[in-house]
Design a protein around this motif. Structure first.
Motif, PDB file in Angstrom:
ATOM      1  N   ARG A 122       0.811  -1.223   0.000  1.00 19.10           N
ATOM      2  CA  ARG A 122       0.000   0.000   0.000  1.00 19.10           C
ATOM      3  C   ARG A 122       0.845   1.273   0.000  1.00 19.10           C
ATOM      4  N   SER A 123       2.077   1.175   0.461  1.00 13.70           N
ATOM      5  CA  SER A 123       2.930   2.361   0.529  1.00 13.70           C
ATOM      6  C   SER A 123       3.379   2.835  -0.850  1.00 13.70           C
ATOM      7  N   ARG A 124       3.250   1.988  -1.828  1.00 14.39           N
ATOM      8  CA  ARG A 124       3.682   2.316  -3.192  1.00 14.39           C
ATOM      9  C   ARG A 124       2.529   2.941  -3.967  1.00 14.39           C
ATOM     10  N   ILE A 125       2.826   3.999  -4.696  1.00 13.42           N
ATOM     11  CA  ILE A 125       1.778   4.652  -5.484  1.00 13.42           C
ATOM     12  C   ILE A 125       1.981   4.313  -6.962  1.00 13.42           C
ATOM     13  N   CYS A 126       1.795   3.046  -7.252  1.00 15.13           N
ATOM     14  CA  CYS A 126       2.007   2.521  -8.601  1.00 15.13           C
ATOM     15  C   CYS A 126       1.188   3.264  -9.647  1.00 15.13           C
ATOM     16  N   PHE A 127      -0.001   3.696  -9.263  1.00 22.47           N
ATOM     17  CA  PHE A 127      -0.876   4.391 -10.206  1.00 22.47           C
ATOM     18  C   PHE A 127      -0.319   5.750 -10.627  1.00 22.47           C
ATOM     19  N   GLU A 128       0.704   6.257  -9.938  1.00 21.04           N
ATOM     20  CA  GLU A 128       1.337   7.538 -10.268  1.00 21.04           C
ATOM     21  C   GLU A 128       2.767   7.370 -10.769  1.00 21.04           C
ATOM     22  N   CYS A 129       3.247   6.152 -10.816  1.00 17.42           N
ATOM     23  CA  CYS A 129       4.656   5.892 -11.117  1.00 17.42           C
ATOM     24  C   CYS A 129       4.970   6.122 -12.598  1.00 17.42           C
ATOM     25  N   SER A 130       6.058   6.822 -12.844  1.00 13.71           N
ATOM     26  CA  SER A 130       6.479   7.070 -14.221  1.00 13.71           C
ATOM     27  C   SER A 130       7.155   5.850 -14.848  1.00 13.71           C
ATOM     28  N   ALA A 131       7.467   4.852 -14.036  1.00 13.85           N
ATOM     29  CA  ALA A 131       8.125   3.642 -14.546  1.00 13.85           C
ATOM     30  C   ALA A 131       7.167   2.454 -14.606  1.00 13.85           C
ATOM     31  N   GLN A 132       5.862   2.706 -14.663  1.00 15.42           N
ATOM     32  CA  GLN A 132       4.873   1.623 -14.669  1.00 15.42           C
ATOM     33  C   GLN A 132       5.134   0.580 -15.749  1.00 15.42           C
ATOM     34  N   LYS A 133       5.439   1.044 -16.938  1.00 22.95           N
ATOM     35  CA  LYS A 133       5.607   0.118 -18.062  1.00 22.95           C
ATOM     36  C   LYS A 133       6.839  -0.764 -17.901  1.00 22.95           C
ATOM     37  N   GLU A 134       7.851  -0.280 -17.202  1.00 20.95           N
ATOM     38  CA  GLU A 134       9.083  -1.042 -17.015  1.00 20.95           C
ATOM     39  C   GLU A 134       9.072  -1.882 -15.746  1.00 20.95           C
ATOM     40  N   CYS A 135       8.088  -1.684 -14.897  1.00 16.28           N
ATOM     41  CA  CYS A 135       8.056  -2.335 -13.590  1.00 16.28           C
ATOM     42  C   CYS A 135       7.931  -3.851 -13.726  1.00 16.28           C
ATOM     43  N   TYR A 136       8.675  -4.557 -12.918  1.00 16.14           N
ATOM     44  CA  TYR A 136       8.685  -6.015 -12.935  1.00 16.14           C
ATOM     45  C   TYR A 136       7.677  -6.620 -11.959  1.00 16.14           C
ATOM     46  N   TRP A 137       7.018  -5.801 -11.151  1.00 11.73           N
ATOM     47  CA  TRP A 137       6.022  -6.314 -10.209  1.00 11.73           C
ATOM     48  C   TRP A 137       4.828  -6.865 -10.967  1.00 11.73           C
ATOM     49  N   GLU A 138       4.305  -7.977 -10.500  1.00  9.85           N
ATOM     50  CA  GLU A 138       3.071  -8.522 -11.061  1.00  9.85           C
ATOM     51  C   GLU A 138       1.947  -7.506 -10.826  1.00  9.85           C
ATOM     52  N   ASN A 139       1.038  -7.423 -11.761  1.00 15.02           N
ATOM     53  CA  ASN A 139      -0.035  -6.435 -11.680  1.00 15.02           C
ATOM     54  C   ASN A 139      -0.840  -6.548 -10.386  1.00 15.02           C
ATOM     55  N   GLU A 140      -1.098  -7.771  -9.911  1.00 14.73           N
ATOM     56  CA  GLU A 140      -1.899  -7.937  -8.699  1.00 14.73           C
ATOM     57  C   GLU A 140      -1.168  -7.496  -7.428  1.00 14.73           C
ATOM     58  N   LYS A 141       0.150  -7.335  -7.479  1.00 17.47           N
ATOM     59  CA  LYS A 141       0.900  -6.835  -6.325  1.00 17.47           C
ATOM     60  C   LYS A 141       0.967  -5.309  -6.303  1.00 17.47           C
ATOM     61  N   ARG A 142       0.676  -4.696  -7.413  1.00 16.56           N
ATOM     62  CA  ARG A 142       0.773  -3.242  -7.508  1.00 16.56           C
ATOM     63  C   ARG A 142      -0.390  -2.560  -6.797  1.00 16.56           C
ATOM     64  N   ASN A 143      -0.099  -1.398  -6.268  1.00 21.92           N
ATOM     65  CA  ASN A 143      -1.111  -0.590  -5.618  1.00 21.92           C
ATOM     66  C   ASN A 143      -1.732   0.325  -6.658  1.00 21.92           C
ATOM     67  N   HIS A 144      -3.015   0.111  -6.954  1.00 24.75           N
ATOM     68  CA  HIS A 144      -3.696   0.863  -7.998  1.00 24.75           C
ATOM     69  C   HIS A 144      -4.593   1.980  -7.471  1.00 24.75           C
ATOM     70  N   THR A 145      -4.732   2.090  -6.164  1.00 17.88           N
ATOM     71  CA  THR A 145      -5.638   3.089  -5.594  1.00 17.88           C
ATOM     72  C   THR A 145      -5.091   3.657  -4.286  1.00 17.88           C
ATOM     73  N   ILE A 146      -5.733   4.709  -3.854  1.00 16.88           N
ATOM     74  CA  ILE A 146      -5.485   5.226  -2.506  1.00 16.88           C
ATOM     75  C   ILE A 146      -6.489   4.518  -1.613  1.00 16.88           C
ATOM     76  N   SER A 147      -5.993   3.771  -0.634  1.00 17.08           N
ATOM     77  CA  SER A 147      -6.883   3.042   0.280  1.00 17.08           C
ATOM     78  C   SER A 147      -7.222   3.931   1.466  1.00 17.08           C
ATOM     79  N   ILE A 148      -8.470   3.822   1.899  1.00 18.30           N
ATOM     80  CA  ILE A 148      -8.898   4.601   3.060  1.00 18.30           C
ATOM     81  C   ILE A 148      -9.208   3.629   4.183  1.00 18.30           C
TER      82      ILE A 148
END
Length: 148
Positions: A122-148
């Motif tokens: 959750r600490s990662r803001i994948c949805f704002e990352c400029s390196a999204q396309k190069e990222c090696y993290w599996e999509n389901e591990k990425r943080n796609h939202t701001i959690s409340i």
């Protein structure tokens, strides 16, 4: 922990290795983000986990990066060296070390380890990352939202 010479040395190694990293850093800011998010989860969930223990695990969870083995394994080894010298009991040291060891997968059975894993993601803001396309993290591990 922050002032322990081994921790300082490890954080310097990480900093040197990540000077040109385009992906999420593994610096003090990240560790504190993990600690704060995790402690909110602990508080809101009503879990009986001491703040100092969770913050300690968060500070140390990536300290094993850039060693000769997976960083969760070397991080757990570092925790087992550093924590007793910082006044932690053998039981506390083992709890924290086991959480660090398991923080890379979501298959842990204890809540302490599960929260460390989840807060790390959750600490990662994948949805704002400029390196999204190069990222090696599996999509389901990425943080796609701001959690409340």
């Amino acid at each position: 922990i922050y002032n322990h010479p081994i921790y300082k040395e490890r954080m310097q190694i990480i900093s040197e290795n990540e000077k040109t990293r385009i992906f999420c850093p593994h610096n003090l800011q990240h560790a504190l983000d993990v600690a704060r998010i995790g402690y909110i989860m602990i508080s809101e969930g009503g879990y009986d986990i001491e703040k100092e223990l969770f913050y300690s695990a968060s500070l140390l969870h990536d300290a094993g990066r850039y060693s000769n083995k997976p960083h969760n394994e070397s991080g757990a080894e570092l925790a087992r060296k550093i924590l007793p010298e910082c006044g932690f009991t053998p039981e506390e040291t083992e709890l924290i070390s086991n959480a660090i060891l398991g923080h890379r997968t979501d298959t842990q059975s204890d809540i302490f380890s599960k929260i460390l894993y989840d807060a790390d993601k959750r600490s990662r803001i994948c949805f704002e990352c400029s390196a999204q396309k190069e990222c090696y993290w599996e999509n389901e591990k990425r943080n796609h939202t701001i959690s409340i």
